[in-house]
Design a protein around this motif. Sequence first.
Motif, PDB file in Angstrom:
ATOM      1  N   ASP A   4       3.418  -8.589  -9.611  1.00 33.15           N
ATOM      2  CA  ASP A   4       4.087  -8.964  -8.374  1.00 33.15           C
ATOM      3  C   ASP A   4       3.105  -9.859  -7.628  1.00 33.15           C
ATOM      4  OD1 ASP A   4       5.125  -9.176  -5.820  1.00 33.15           O
ATOM      5  OD2 ASP A   4       5.343  -7.012  -5.519  1.00 33.15           O
ATOM      6  N   ILE A   5       3.394 -11.154  -7.539  1.00 36.34           N
ATOM      7  CA  ILE A   5       2.446 -12.097  -6.944  1.00 36.34           C
ATOM      8  C   ILE A   5       2.212 -11.849  -5.455  1.00 36.34           C
ATOM      9  CG2 ILE A   5       2.829 -13.898  -8.656  1.00 36.34           C
ATOM     10  CD1 ILE A   5       4.601 -15.315  -6.522  1.00 36.34           C
ATOM     11  N   ASN A   6       3.063 -11.010  -4.848  1.00 36.23           N
ATOM     12  CA  ASN A   6       2.909 -10.692  -3.425  1.00 36.23           C
ATOM     13  C   ASN A   6       2.115  -9.408  -3.195  1.00 36.23           C
ATOM     14  OD1 ASN A   6       4.471 -12.951  -2.484  1.00 36.23           O
ATOM     15  ND2 ASN A   6       6.232 -11.875  -3.324  1.00 36.23           N
ATOM     16  N   ARG A   7       1.692  -8.773  -4.270  1.00 36.16           N
ATOM     17  CA  ARG A   7       0.915  -7.536  -4.189  1.00 36.16           C
ATOM     18  C   ARG A   7      -0.565  -7.866  -4.347  1.00 36.16           C
ATOM     19  NH1 ARG A   7       1.613  -2.538  -8.454  1.00 36.16           N
ATOM     20  NH2 ARG A   7       0.684  -0.961  -7.129  1.00 36.16           N
ATOM     21  N   LYS A   8      -1.410  -7.155  -3.645  1.00 38.89           N
ATOM     22  CA  LYS A   8      -2.854  -7.381  -3.777  1.00 38.89           C
ATOM     23  C   LYS A   8      -3.376  -6.728  -5.041  1.00 38.89           C
ATOM     24  CE  LYS A   8      -4.626  -8.229   0.769  1.00 38.89           C
ATOM     25  NZ  LYS A   8      -5.565  -7.854   1.793  1.00 38.89           N
ATOM     26  N   TYR A   9      -4.106  -7.514  -5.826  1.00 40.12           N
ATOM     27  CA  TYR A   9      -4.781  -7.007  -7.018  1.00 40.12           C
ATOM     28  C   TYR A   9      -6.295  -7.051  -6.858  1.00 40.12           C
ATOM     29  CZ  TYR A   9      -0.272  -7.103  -9.342  1.00 40.12           C
ATOM     30  OH  TYR A   9       1.027  -6.869  -9.686  1.00 40.12           O
ATOM     31  N   ILE A  31     -14.122   6.839  -3.411  1.00 35.36           N
ATOM     32  CA  ILE A  31     -14.004   8.086  -4.179  1.00 35.36           C
ATOM     33  C   ILE A  31     -15.375   8.470  -4.732  1.00 35.36           C
ATOM     34  CG2 ILE A  31     -13.005   9.216  -6.197  1.00 35.36           C
ATOM     35  CD1 ILE A  31     -10.611   7.370  -5.941  1.00 35.36           C
ATOM     36  N   ASN A  32     -16.019   7.527  -5.438  1.00 43.10           N
ATOM     37  CA  ASN A  32     -17.370   7.741  -5.962  1.00 43.10           C
ATOM     38  C   ASN A  32     -18.044   6.373  -6.106  1.00 43.10           C
ATOM     39  OD1 ASN A  32     -16.717   6.573  -8.505  1.00 43.10           O
ATOM     40  ND2 ASN A  32     -15.908   8.522  -9.212  1.00 43.10           N
ATOM     41  N   ASN A  33     -19.178   6.320  -6.783  1.00 44.72           N
ATOM     42  CA  ASN A  33     -19.944   5.075  -6.871  1.00 44.72           C
ATOM     43  C   ASN A  33     -19.135   3.868  -7.332  1.00 44.72           C
ATOM     44  OD1 ASN A  33     -22.335   6.007  -5.909  1.00 44.72           O
ATOM     45  ND2 ASN A  33     -23.223   6.414  -7.926  1.00 44.72           N
ATOM     46  N   ASP A  34     -18.230   4.082  -8.271  1.00 43.92           N
ATOM     47  CA  ASP A  34     -17.525   2.956  -8.870  1.00 43.92           C
ATOM     48  C   ASP A  34     -16.037   2.921  -8.581  1.00 43.92           C
ATOM     49  OD1 ASP A  34     -19.874   2.015 -10.123  1.00 43.92           O
ATOM     50  OD2 ASP A  34     -19.624   3.520 -11.694  1.00 43.92           O
ATOM     51  N   ALA A  35     -15.494   3.905  -7.908  1.00 45.24           N
ATOM     52  CA  ALA A  35     -14.044   3.973  -7.738  1.00 45.24           C
ATOM     53  C   ALA A  35     -13.643   4.132  -6.279  1.00 45.24           C
ATOM     54  CB  ALA A  35     -13.490   5.121  -8.569  1.00 45.24           C
ATOM     55  N   PHE A  36     -12.470   3.564  -5.998  1.00 46.02           N
ATOM     56  CA  PHE A  36     -11.892   3.607  -4.663  1.00 46.02           C
ATOM     57  C   PHE A  36     -10.407   3.911  -4.832  1.00 46.02           C
ATOM     58  CE2 PHE A  36     -15.494   0.855  -4.764  1.00 46.02           C
ATOM     59  CZ  PHE A  36     -16.162   1.053  -3.573  1.00 46.02           C
ATOM     60  N   GLN A  37      -9.757   4.394  -3.757  1.00 48.64           N
ATOM     61  CA  GLN A  37      -8.328   4.674  -3.841  1.00 48.64           C
ATOM     62  C   GLN A  37      -7.628   4.147  -2.600  1.00 48.64           C
ATOM     63  OE1 GLN A  37      -7.218   8.815  -4.255  1.00 48.64           O
ATOM     64  NE2 GLN A  37      -5.339   8.221  -5.318  1.00 48.64           N
ATOM     65  N   CYS A  38      -6.456   3.533  -2.820  1.00 47.86           N
ATOM     66  CA  CYS A  38      -5.639   3.030  -1.719  1.00 47.86           C
ATOM     67  C   CYS A  38      -4.890   4.200  -1.102  1.00 47.86           C
ATOM     68  CB  CYS A  38      -4.661   1.970  -2.234  1.00 47.86           C
ATOM     69  SG  CYS A  38      -3.584   1.341  -0.938  1.00 47.86           S
ATOM     70  N   LYS A  39      -4.985   4.337   0.214  1.00 47.13           N
ATOM     71  CA  LYS A  39      -4.316   5.439   0.915  1.00 47.13           C
ATOM     72  C   LYS A  39      -2.800   5.258   0.913  1.00 47.13           C
ATOM     73  CE  LYS A  39      -8.086   5.951   4.213  1.00 47.13           C
ATOM     74  NZ  LYS A  39      -8.442   5.843   5.628  1.00 47.13           N
ATOM     75  N   ILE A  40      -2.333   4.040   0.792  1.00 52.64           N
ATOM     76  CA  ILE A  40      -0.896   3.771   0.884  1.00 52.64           C
ATOM     77  C   ILE A  40      -0.155   4.132  -0.401  1.00 52.64           C
ATOM     78  CG2 ILE A  40       0.845   1.957   1.173  1.00 52.64           C
ATOM     79  CD1 ILE A  40      -1.202   0.533   2.991  1.00 52.64           C
ATOM     80  N   ASP A  41      -0.646   3.630  -1.537  1.00 52.31           N
ATOM     81  CA  ASP A  41       0.096   3.825  -2.788  1.00 52.31           C
ATOM     82  C   ASP A  41      -0.654   4.649  -3.838  1.00 52.31           C
ATOM     83  OD1 ASP A  41      -1.800   2.081  -3.783  1.00 52.31           O
ATOM     84  OD2 ASP A  41      -0.401   0.439  -4.138  1.00 52.31           O
ATOM     85  N   GLY A  42      -1.868   5.113  -3.514  1.00 52.65           N
ATOM     86  CA  GLY A  42      -2.630   5.937  -4.447  1.00 52.65           C
ATOM     87  C   GLY A  42      -3.281   5.174  -5.591  1.00 52.65           C
ATOM     88  N   SER A  43      -3.155   3.851  -5.569  1.00 57.75           N
ATOM     89  CA  SER A  43      -3.728   3.053  -6.655  1.00 57.75           C
ATOM     90  C   SER A  43      -5.251   3.184  -6.680  1.00 57.75           C
ATOM     91  CB  SER A  43      -3.321   1.583  -6.527  1.00 57.75           C
ATOM     92  OG  SER A  43      -3.762   1.052  -5.292  1.00 57.75           O
ATOM     93  N   ILE A  44      -5.798   3.079  -7.888  1.00 59.84           N
ATOM     94  CA  ILE A  44      -7.245   3.176  -8.086  1.00 59.84           C
ATOM     95  C   ILE A  44      -7.811   1.763  -8.187  1.00 59.84           C
ATOM     96  CG2 ILE A  44      -9.096   4.022  -9.596  1.00 59.84           C
ATOM     97  CD1 ILE A  44      -7.512   6.246  -8.168  1.00 59.84           C
ATOM     98  N   TRP A  45      -8.932   1.559  -7.537  1.00 63.92           N
ATOM     99  CA  TRP A  45      -9.625   0.275  -7.511  1.00 63.92           C
ATOM    100  C   TRP A  45     -11.053   0.495  -7.989  1.00 63.92           C
ATOM    101  CZ3 TRP A  45      -7.564  -4.263  -4.960  1.00 63.92           C
ATOM    102  CH2 TRP A  45      -6.267  -4.083  -4.489  1.00 63.92           C
TER     103      TRP A  45
END
Length: 167
Positions: A4-9, A31-45
């Motif tokens: 979805d080109i309108n979604r942030k990646y 979350i930890n040294n290498d991981a983050f989580q979006c509060k809105i959709d739960g996606s892992i970054w």
Amino acid sequence: MNIDINRKYFVIIWLRQDLEKTLKKEKIEFINNDAFQCKIDGSIWIKRFSQYNSEFEFSGLMRLPELDFLELWNLLLFSKIENNRIGSILIIEELYGEDLLEILLEMRNNNGISKKEKQALKLIKQYSLPFGVFHWKRNTDLNQDEKIKIIDVWTRINEVITELISR
């Protein structure tokens, strides 16, 4: 995967910015040294890249799962989100130099390029270090032959992009 080109990646964190402010603004939590989580959709970054040169300094987070070359190319061409375009360029540079060269050679053989393609090529020149140096400096596992191959590919990419932009 359909993108979805309108979604942030990608989230780019300019080093002059405050990391905590950027994460709060993007609603992403540590979350930890290498991981983050979006509060809105739960996606892992994950923290995916850092770029330092004389013109700019930044690091970036990338939404999982990783995108393939065509998804990144489409994000670069069609997303209006600047972070998506910059992040796409940096992942293409690191992983997909030969795929990019193949597309560029096809574009050169056609009779012209679209306005979006020309804009994408200008961004590649702006954000990608010459000859894919960013990739092989980060990857210490590469031997000399592999580094030479990357330099050759990025030399050709640079030449073809310069030619296409000047049309």
